[in-house]
Design a protein around this motif. Structure first.
Motif, PDB file in Angstrom:
ATOM      1  N   VAL A  34    -135.785  28.476 -16.315  1.00  0.00           N
ATOM      2  CA  VAL A  34    -134.661  27.224 -15.859  1.00  0.00           C
ATOM      3  C   VAL A  34    -134.289  25.849 -17.009  1.00  0.00           C
ATOM      4  CG1 VAL A  34    -134.701  25.490 -13.542  1.00  0.00           C
ATOM      5  CG2 VAL A  34    -135.157  27.886 -14.113  1.00  0.00           C
ATOM      6  N   ALA A  35    -135.710  25.644 -17.344  1.00  0.00           N
ATOM      7  CA  ALA A  35    -135.986  24.428 -18.265  1.00  0.00           C
ATOM      8  C   ALA A  35    -135.379  24.552 -19.355  1.00  0.00           C
ATOM      9  CB  ALA A  35    -137.637  23.940 -18.388  1.00  0.00           C
ATOM     10  N   ARG A  36    -135.856  25.667 -19.937  1.00  0.00           N
ATOM     11  CA  ARG A  36    -134.778  26.370 -21.365  1.00  0.00           C
ATOM     12  C   ARG A  36    -133.507  25.965 -21.053  1.00  0.00           C
ATOM     13  NH1 ARG A  36    -132.122  29.999 -23.025  1.00  0.00           N
ATOM     14  NH2 ARG A  36    -133.112  31.869 -21.519  1.00  0.00           N
ATOM     15  N   LEU A  37    -132.729  26.722 -20.175  1.00  0.00           N
ATOM     16  CA  LEU A  37    -131.500  26.442 -19.339  1.00  0.00           C
ATOM     17  C   LEU A  37    -130.721  25.528 -19.126  1.00  0.00           C
ATOM     18  CD1 LEU A  37    -130.934  29.690 -17.134  1.00  0.00           C
ATOM     19  CD2 LEU A  37    -130.024  29.208 -19.646  1.00  0.00           C
ATOM     20  N   GLU A  38    -131.770  24.374 -18.424  1.00  0.00           N
ATOM     21  CA  GLU A  38    -131.479  23.067 -17.742  1.00  0.00           C
ATOM     22  C   GLU A  38    -130.937  21.898 -20.296  1.00  0.00           C
ATOM     23  OE1 GLU A  38    -133.950  21.921 -15.397  1.00  0.00           O
ATOM     24  OE2 GLU A  38    -132.535  22.804 -13.909  1.00  0.00           O
ATOM     25  N   GLY A  39    -131.843  22.227 -20.497  1.00  0.00           N
ATOM     26  CA  GLY A  39    -131.624  21.613 -21.411  1.00  0.00           C
ATOM     27  C   GLY A  39    -131.083  22.126 -22.671  1.00  0.00           C
ATOM     28  N   GLU A  40    -130.667  23.260 -22.837  1.00  0.00           N
ATOM     29  CA  GLU A  40    -129.254  24.150 -23.224  1.00  0.00           C
ATOM     30  C   GLU A  40    -128.115  23.062 -22.763  1.00  0.00           C
ATOM     31  OE1 GLU A  40    -128.641  28.348 -23.648  1.00  0.00           O
ATOM     32  OE2 GLU A  40    -130.959  28.056 -24.590  1.00  0.00           O
ATOM     33  N   ARG A  41    -128.176  23.030 -21.167  1.00  0.00           N
ATOM     34  CA  ARG A  41    -127.467  22.168 -20.971  1.00  0.00           C
ATOM     35  C   ARG A  41    -127.202  20.740 -20.864  1.00  0.00           C
ATOM     36  NH1 ARG A  41    -128.036  21.922 -14.622  1.00  0.00           N
ATOM     37  NH2 ARG A  41    -128.980  20.431 -15.971  1.00  0.00           N
ATOM     38  N   ASP A  42    -127.689  20.054 -20.872  1.00  0.00           N
ATOM     39  CA  ASP A  42    -128.174  18.831 -21.254  1.00  0.00           C
ATOM     40  C   ASP A  42    -127.842  18.574 -22.840  1.00  0.00           C
ATOM     41  OD1 ASP A  42    -128.848  18.455 -18.354  1.00  0.00           O
ATOM     42  OD2 ASP A  42    -131.263  18.010 -18.626  1.00  0.00           O
ATOM     43  N   LEU A  44    -126.147  20.116 -25.161  1.00  0.00           N
ATOM     44  CA  LEU A  44    -124.145  20.161 -24.374  1.00  0.00           C
ATOM     45  C   LEU A  44    -123.551  19.499 -24.603  1.00  0.00           C
ATOM     46  CD1 LEU A  44    -122.558  22.977 -25.773  1.00  0.00           C
ATOM     47  CD2 LEU A  44    -122.516  23.866 -23.444  1.00  0.00           C
ATOM     48  N   THR A  45    -123.516  19.307 -23.304  1.00  0.00           N
ATOM     49  CA  THR A  45    -123.337  17.794 -22.408  1.00  0.00           C
ATOM     50  C   THR A  45    -123.187  16.526 -23.284  1.00  0.00           C
ATOM     51  OG1 THR A  45    -123.212  19.197 -20.527  1.00  0.00           O
ATOM     52  CG2 THR A  45    -122.961  16.896 -20.511  1.00  0.00           C
ATOM     53  N   GLU A  46    -124.598  16.119 -23.918  1.00  0.00           N
ATOM     54  CA  GLU A  46    -124.900  15.632 -24.579  1.00  0.00           C
ATOM     55  C   GLU A  46    -123.710  15.385 -25.897  1.00  0.00           C
ATOM     56  OE1 GLU A  46    -125.463  11.419 -25.507  1.00  0.00           O
ATOM     57  OE2 GLU A  46    -126.161  12.083 -23.588  1.00  0.00           O
ATOM     58  N   ARG A  47    -123.404  16.660 -26.820  1.00  0.00           N
ATOM     59  CA  ARG A  47    -123.257  16.813 -27.641  1.00  0.00           C
ATOM     60  C   ARG A  47    -121.634  16.559 -27.507  1.00  0.00           C
ATOM     61  NH1 ARG A  47    -122.619  22.854 -30.951  1.00  0.00           N
ATOM     62  NH2 ARG A  47    -121.585  22.142 -32.813  1.00  0.00           N
ATOM     63  N   ALA A  48    -120.853  16.975 -26.926  1.00  0.00           N
ATOM     64  CA  ALA A  48    -120.045  17.081 -26.884  1.00  0.00           C
ATOM     65  C   ALA A  48    -119.797  15.445 -25.780  1.00  0.00           C
ATOM     66  CB  ALA A  48    -119.626  17.580 -25.147  1.00  0.00           C
ATOM     67  N   ALA A  50    -121.146  13.533 -27.551  1.00  0.00           N
ATOM     68  CA  ALA A  50    -120.875  12.715 -28.808  1.00  0.00           C
ATOM     69  C   ALA A  50    -119.235  12.306 -29.551  1.00  0.00           C
ATOM     70  CB  ALA A  50    -122.065  12.811 -29.069  1.00  0.00           C
ATOM     71  N   GLU A  51    -119.425  14.266 -29.798  1.00  0.00           N
ATOM     72  CA  GLU A  51    -118.308  15.138 -30.434  1.00  0.00           C
ATOM     73  C   GLU A  51    -116.525  14.551 -30.037  1.00  0.00           C
ATOM     74  OE1 GLU A  51    -119.261  18.659 -32.474  1.00  0.00           O
ATOM     75  OE2 GLU A  51    -121.066  17.674 -32.475  1.00  0.00           O
ATOM     76  N   LEU A  52    -116.800  14.223 -28.573  1.00  0.00           N
ATOM     77  CA  LEU A  52    -115.387  14.355 -28.531  1.00  0.00           C
ATOM     78  C   LEU A  52    -114.537  13.240 -28.545  1.00  0.00           C
ATOM     79  CD1 LEU A  52    -115.841  16.962 -25.127  1.00  0.00           C
ATOM     80  CD2 LEU A  52    -114.372  17.764 -27.510  1.00  0.00           C
ATOM     81  N   HIS A  53    -114.873  11.921 -29.179  1.00  0.00           N
ATOM     82  CA  HIS A  53    -113.522  10.812 -28.925  1.00  0.00           C
ATOM     83  C   HIS A  53    -112.666  11.166 -30.303  1.00  0.00           C
ATOM     84  CE1 HIS A  53    -117.093   8.839 -27.248  1.00  0.00           C
ATOM     85  NE2 HIS A  53    -117.685   8.956 -27.822  1.00  0.00           N
ATOM     86  N   VAL A  54    -111.469  11.412 -29.465  1.00  0.00           N
ATOM     87  CA  VAL A  54    -110.494  11.475 -30.892  1.00  0.00           C
ATOM     88  C   VAL A  54    -110.084  10.434 -31.693  1.00  0.00           C
ATOM     89  CG1 VAL A  54    -108.582  12.609 -31.270  1.00  0.00           C
ATOM     90  CG2 VAL A  54    -109.451  14.097 -28.823  1.00  0.00           C
ATOM     91  N   THR A  55    -109.641  11.178 -32.772  1.00  0.00           N
ATOM     92  CA  THR A  55    -110.221   9.367 -33.949  1.00  0.00           C
ATOM     93  C   THR A  55    -108.942   9.586 -34.412  1.00  0.00           C
ATOM     94  OG1 THR A  55    -111.645  11.109 -35.006  1.00  0.00           O
ATOM     95  CG2 THR A  55    -112.469   8.772 -34.319  1.00  0.00           C
ATOM     96  N   SER A  56    -107.903  10.878 -34.054  1.00  0.00           N
ATOM     97  CA  SER A  56    -106.855  11.269 -35.555  1.00  0.00           C
ATOM     98  C   SER A  56    -106.233  11.805 -34.674  1.00  0.00           C
ATOM     99  CB  SER A  56    -107.174  11.771 -36.135  1.00  0.00           C
ATOM    100  OG  SER A  56    -107.538  12.638 -36.606  1.00  0.00           O
ATOM    101  N   ARG A  67    -113.759  21.444 -25.417  1.00  0.00           N
ATOM    102  CA  ARG A  67    -114.108  20.687 -24.450  1.00  0.00           C
ATOM    103  C   ARG A  67    -114.071  21.525 -23.294  1.00  0.00           C
ATOM    104  NH1 ARG A  67    -110.035  16.973 -23.853  1.00  0.00           N
ATOM    105  NH2 ARG A  67    -111.707  14.901 -25.021  1.00  0.00           N
ATOM    106  N   GLU A  68    -112.665  22.868 -23.504  1.00  0.00           N
ATOM    107  CA  GLU A  68    -112.401  23.553 -22.187  1.00  0.00           C
ATOM    108  C   GLU A  68    -114.221  24.612 -22.233  1.00  0.00           C
ATOM    109  OE1 GLU A  68    -112.015  25.284 -19.173  1.00  0.00           O
ATOM    110  OE2 GLU A  68    -110.983  23.545 -19.874  1.00  0.00           O
ATOM    111  N   ALA A  69    -114.306  24.987 -23.921  1.00  0.00           N
ATOM    112  CA  ALA A  69    -115.362  25.852 -24.478  1.00  0.00           C
ATOM    113  C   ALA A  69    -116.970  25.191 -23.767  1.00  0.00           C
ATOM    114  CB  ALA A  69    -115.307  25.993 -25.551  1.00  0.00           C
ATOM    115  N   VAL A  70    -116.852  23.558 -23.777  1.00  0.00           N
ATOM    116  CA  VAL A  70    -118.143  23.330 -23.629  1.00  0.00           C
ATOM    117  C   VAL A  70    -118.058  23.939 -21.749  1.00  0.00           C
ATOM    118  CG1 VAL A  70    -118.883  21.231 -23.223  1.00  0.00           C
ATOM    119  CG2 VAL A  70    -118.515  22.173 -25.602  1.00  0.00           C
ATOM    120  N   ARG A  71    -116.411  22.974 -21.270  1.00  0.00           N
ATOM    121  CA  ARG A  71    -116.832  23.424 -19.387  1.00  0.00           C
ATOM    122  C   ARG A  71    -117.104  24.872 -19.128  1.00  0.00           C
ATOM    123  NH1 ARG A  71    -111.970  21.130 -18.030  1.00  0.00           N
ATOM    124  NH2 ARG A  71    -112.519  19.422 -19.337  1.00  0.00           N
TER     125      ARG A  71
END
Length: 143
Positions: A34-42, A44-48, A50-56, A67-71
């Motif tokens: 559970v801790a491992r999966l929660e860590g992966e989820r957190d 991934l959410t943090e990465r999304a 940080a990286e989902l700011h559309v600049t162009s 965004r859909e793949a992360v969701r």
């Protein structure tokens, strides 16, 4: 009789503690998963975030797919975490039951040992009184 009862209670207590340790190990494994999966989820959410700011405008279609793949991945991780948590509940209940049983057997074992010690002390006291009486009778007859 008390010796046999004490031996039986010791064996039962050891068996209950061993089963409790096995259940604790299994629960520990589930908690780690559970801790491992929660860590992966957190992560991934943090990465999304940080990286989902559309600049162009060129990156907008890729960002939507990401965004859909992360969701979807986060949803799958949440389902897996829920499944593991459901498996954890009966293990925790069983551990509580085993712990209660182990404590009951420990209490019975302590009581049996105390009864045995009291029985031995009573027997020793009776033997000491008998020796004292025999000595007194022998000394009285010798006079």
């Amino acid at each position: 009789m008390a010796r046999n009862r004490i031996a039986a209670l010791e064996v039962i207590g050891r068996l209950r503690r061993r089963e409790l340790e096995e259940q604790a190990g299994e629960l520990s494994k589930l908690n780690a998963q559970v801790a491992r999966l929660e860590g992966e989820r957190d992560t991934l959410t943090e990465r999304a975030r940080a990286e989902l700011h559309v600049t162009s405008p060129e990156t907008a279609p890729y960002a939507a797919g990401f965004r859909e793949a992360v969701r979807e991945t986060v949803s799958w991780l949440d389902q897996e975490i829920g499944t593991l948590n459901e498996r954890r509940v009966p293990l925790e209940d069983r551990m509580r039951e085993l712990f209660r049983e182990a404590k009951t057997y420990d209490t019975l074992l302590d009581r049996a040992r105390a009864e045995r010690a009291a029985e031995l002390a009573k027997r020793e006291q009776a033997q000491a009184e008998e020796r004292t009486l025999q000595r007194w009778l022998r000394d009285r007859d010798a006079v």
